[in-house]
Write a protein that holds these residues in place. Sequence first.
Motif, short mmCIF file in Angstrom:
data_model
loop_
_atom_site.label_atom_id
_atom_site.label_comp_id
_atom_site.label_asym_id
_atom_site.label_seq_id
_atom_site.Cartn_x
_atom_site.Cartn_y
_atom_site.Cartn_z
N PRO A 146 18.02 -17.94 45.63
CA PRO A 146 18.95 -17.34 46.44
C PRO A 146 19.99 -18.64 47.22
CG PRO A 146 16.62 -17.20 47.54
CD PRO A 146 16.00 -17.72 45.97
N GLY B 80 17.43 -27.86 48.68
CA GLY B 80 16.33 -29.21 48.66
C GLY B 80 16.10 -28.97 47.72
N ASP C 128 12.25 -26.98 45.30
CA ASP C 128 11.81 -26.39 45.55
C ASP C 128 10.10 -26.76 46.16
OD1 ASP C 128 10.34 -23.81 45.45
OD2 ASP C 128 11.71 -23.32 42.87
N LEU D 210 13.22 -34.66 41.25
CA LEU D 210 13.83 -35.20 41.65
C LEU D 210 15.02 -36.29 40.94
CD1 LEU D 210 16.67 -33.53 42.65
CD2 LEU D 210 15.47 -33.79 45.45
N THR E 117 24.11 -25.67 53.04
CA THR E 117 23.51 -25.73 54.34
C THR E 117 22.63 -27.00 52.95
OG1 THR E 117 22.00 -24.06 54.40
CG2 THR E 117 23.01 -24.24 55.98
N GLY F 75 16.71 -32.84 49.71
CA GLY F 75 17.23 -33.42 47.85
C GLY F 75 18.16 -32.95 48.05
N GLU G 294 20.51 -35.39 49.22
CA GLU G 294 20.40 -36.45 48.54
C GLU G 294 21.15 -36.47 47.25
OE1 GLU G 294 15.72 -35.64 49.03
OE2 GLU G 294 16.08 -37.68 49.19
N GLU H 203 12.92 -32.71 56.31
CA GLU H 203 11.94 -33.18 55.26
C GLU H 203 10.76 -33.16 56.18
OE1 GLU H 203 14.53 -34.04 54.08
OE2 GLU H 203 14.71 -34.16 52.10
N LEU I 105 8.84 -30.19 57.13
CA LEU I 105 7.96 -29.78 56.27
C LEU I 105 6.57 -30.91 56.18
CD1 LEU I 105 10.21 -28.95 53.22
CD2 LEU I 105 8.67 -27.03 54.81
N ALA J 91 14.38 -38.41 48.16
CA ALA J 91 15.17 -39.12 46.96
C ALA J 91 15.48 -40.27 47.29
CB ALA J 91 15.20 -37.88 46.01
N PHE K 177 6.94 -20.70 55.09
CA PHE K 177 6.93 -19.65 54.39
C PHE K 177 6.25 -18.27 55.68
CE2 PHE K 177 6.83 -21.98 50.67
CZ PHE K 177 7.64 -21.69 49.86
C1 3H9 Z 1 13.00 -31.81 49.89
O1 3H9 Z 1 14.14 -31.56 50.22
C2 3H9 Z 1 11.92 -33.22 49.31
C3 3H9 Z 1 13.18 -34.02 48.46
O2 3H9 Z 1 13.38 -34.85 49.80
C4 3H9 Z 1 11.91 -35.03 47.49
C5 3H9 Z 1 11.40 -33.78 46.29
C6 3H9 Z 1 11.23 -35.39 46.10
N1 3H9 Z 1 12.52 -24.05 48.36
O3 3H9 Z 1 15.60 -19.10 55.27
P1 3H9 Z 1 15.51 -17.77 55.11
C7 3H9 Z 1 13.59 -19.42 50.10
S1 3H9 Z 1 11.97 -30.90 50.61
C8 3H9 Z 1 11.80 -22.32 47.72
O4 3H9 Z 1 15.27 -16.33 54.98
P2 3H9 Z 1 17.78 -18.79 55.33
C9 3H9 Z 1 13.13 -18.95 51.58
O5 3H9 Z 1 12.15 -19.04 50.84
C10 3H9 Z 1 12.97 -29.39 51.15
N2 3H9 Z 1 12.55 -21.86 48.50
O6 3H9 Z 1 17.39 -18.38 54.67
C11 3H9 Z 1 13.32 -17.07 51.45
O7 3H9 Z 1 12.87 -17.15 50.34
P3 3H9 Z 1 12.69 -15.31 50.54
C12 3H9 Z 1 13.73 -29.65 51.76
C13 3H9 Z 1 13.25 -21.58 49.10
O8 3H9 Z 1 19.80 -18.12 55.21
C14 3H9 Z 1 14.89 -17.67 50.92
O9 3H9 Z 1 15.07 -18.47 50.35
N3 3H9 Z 1 15.18 -28.30 51.71
C15 3H9 Z 1 13.90 -23.28 50.04
O10 3H9 Z 1 18.07 -18.15 56.76
C16 3H9 Z 1 16.01 -17.56 52.41
O11 3H9 Z 1 15.28 -18.19 53.22
C17 3H9 Z 1 14.57 -27.66 52.98
O12 3H9 Z 1 13.53 -27.95 53.58
C18 3H9 Z 1 13.56 -24.26 49.19
N4 3H9 Z 1 13.58 -25.73 49.89
O13 3H9 Z 1 18.07 -20.31 55.74
C19 3H9 Z 1 15.83 -27.12 53.07
N5 3H9 Z 1 14.71 -23.10 50.86
O14 3H9 Z 1 13.38 -14.54 51.12
C20 3H9 Z 1 14.33 -25.41 53.70
C21 3H9 Z 1 15.26 -21.44 51.23
O15 3H9 Z 1 11.51 -15.10 49.48
N6 3H9 Z 1 15.56 -24.03 53.76
N7 3H9 Z 1 13.79 -20.71 50.35
O16 3H9 Z 1 11.34 -15.07 52.07
C22 3H9 Z 1 15.97 -23.39 54.96
O17 3H9 Z 1 16.14 -24.63 55.46
C23 3H9 Z 1 17.03 -22.64 54.55
O18 3H9 Z 1 15.97 -21.61 54.22
C24 3H9 Z 1 18.33 -22.19 54.92
C25 3H9 Z 1 18.68 -20.36 54.36
C26 3H9 Z 1 19.11 -22.60 55.23
C27 3H9 Z 1 18.68 -23.12 53.75
#
Ligand code: 3H9
Length: 684
Positions: free
Chosen positions: A22, A62, A64, A77, A98, A102, A105, A125, A128, A134, A277
Amino acid sequence: MTNLLTYEVTDGIAVLTVDSPPVNALGYDVRKSIVDGFEKASADVDINAIVLICKGRTFFAGADIREFGTEPKFPILPEVIATIESSPKLTIAALHGTPLGGGLETALACHYRVALATTRVGLPEVKLGLLPGAGGTQKLPRLTGIPSALEIITSGRQIKSGEALKLGIIDKVCIGDDLSGEAIAFAKELVYQNAARTLVSERNEKTAEHQGQAEIYDAFRAKNSKRFRGFKSVENIIKAIQASADLPYKQGLKRERELFSQLLESRDATAQRHVFFAERETGKIPDIPKTTPVRPINNVGIIGAGTMGGGIAMNFLNAQIPVILLEKKQEALDHGISVIRQNYQRSVKGGRMSEEALEACMKLITPSLDYADLSSVDLVIEAVFETMDIKKTVFSTLDTVVKKGCILASNTSYLDINEIAESTSRPQDVIGLHFFSPANIMNLLEVVRGEKSDPEVVNTGMRLAKKIMKTPVLSRVGWGFIANRVMKVRSYQTDNLILQGINPETIDKVIYDYGFAMGPIAVKDLVGLDVIGRDSGERTVESVLVSMERLGQKKNGGYYDYDKNRQRVLSPIAMEVIKDIAQEKGIEPVPADEGEILARLLYPVINEGAKVLDEGIALRSSDIDIACIKGYNWPVYQGGPMFWANTIGLKKVLGKLQEFEQRFGEAFTPSPYLVRLVEEGKEF
Ligand code: 3H9
């Protein structure tokens, strides 16, 4: 090439489009596709520039998050980013939705960034329990400067395109909404102009300004110490940003990696991942699929303009939904409306709202003294005095005036929604919508499903919560529903500990050190002892203090005395009262260390949570966690009571409860469900 990436060439511009619903999270397949795409385009002599873009609702949101805590799969990444940065072509990221963490990044690895006006970027981040791992902590300061980077990365906030452009995070905002068209045109223009191909990592002007200035970080820490307390990731973020100014890029990146790795498996990160989650899970109801119809809510009636009714009204006004606010007397109505205005004025004063927005919200209120005015509303929320007879009168009156299909909701905290529903001819339209005080601030909305509530009505309540920026948690009918019920036992145990001679300050300290903003006794003083002790009818410490006109912070102090700066010291008068009541009740002192105090206060919450699950009041243990976090500010880095219990080990929790049951009686009797889980070697 995987089928997640489409590779197209237009006039020498390679357009790499990723589509992984998604949210285009950067899982293994996505990472592999990006690397393959860049390698292909980079090797093609006919390609001048590469545009990276995503399909669906957003550019990569971002890493996963589901992959954290699992074996890393290569390319990771940072390798994807290194591939992009090593491309000899001009690279452009085209951003919509949005691009977070990552995702941003990845965009920062490109030479240029173009975004739709509606795009919001950020490095969340910290939410979390992590830091951008990255390159984000090394690159963002190179674009925005150190002070902005500190603020942006420690808050994790989302930044709209306009501000991102000003800060230098992006280079261009689209005029229309054809992102791919405008990105390709931008790429062509850059190629034509032979524009510079400077990587963000090569720009040092903004960071050089602050090289070796340790005092900036200390001042930032000191200014935000209250907000950052307990969050381990914040300190690592600050250190990583400092490295961006003090170290050359490559060494800074290495430092970022070390600081990121320290956090990845930490208590905070595992707990905050659980919360991420869990928050999304609350909206899923097994027997009410997402396809269930939702009734439109275009206007709302609220009965009662007191503290609760007024706070509830503000949520709707903020969402631009008109409210008819109903009271019995003109005076109460005027007072309620003036309190709403005062609350908004505080936001205006604090720079969080404009005067125009305030007036726009106030215009959406229609004051009323007549139930007949509610004849055309889509939803009514009752927030009157917490007495069954009064509630029933309100609901039976509503039944005679509101239109067919109007949802009738009660904000009751403890009363039986089924009984309330039966006072109408339409119990299928009745639910509980239980807000937490202050209702305009606390994020929790318990949606209480009565025996006869129509699935459509329940679904509407759950969806409505999101519209008014609340997290919905579904509850079945039962005394106190979820959050109040499980947290009430902490309150009982607080009273017991006090009477057993434990110093109230120690109790407050233990809970504060665990991560709550305030201890339970300081909270009692804040809320008001007259409010807390209301209705008990018993002679308690609080009833005696109230009889002495000691009402808490608002009048004469309570358990504590307060100076004019609200600094508190334990009150000798209150200590005398505690001693007297303990003597009257024949309670002997029982010494306890801080570990035992914490267990005696919070293990009963876990136990009550187990009962709530066993009785089917809550759907899942993570819903209880969210209810406590959003309704009672349970520290997010502990993950909520049920998650915390898993981290302690249920066997240990059960053992302690059994010990306390032997020593202090049935308030600690373990829930049979908890016993069963331990016997079966399971967790919540
Ligand atoms: C990172 O990036 C670390 C790096 O710096 C370093 C790496 C080395 N992964 O929230 P929603 C799923 S840390 C997996 O209801 P919205 C969510 O669980 C990451 N799944 O939608 C849901 O699943 P389900 C930094 C994800 O429109 C579905 O997507 N990024 C991820 O209200 C819909 O989500 C973040 O922290 C993910 N990253 O909001 C962003 N994101 O339908 C985290 C979402 O099965 N995400 N899912 O329940 C958000 O803030 C919101 O989801 C977003 C959309 C604003 C994107």
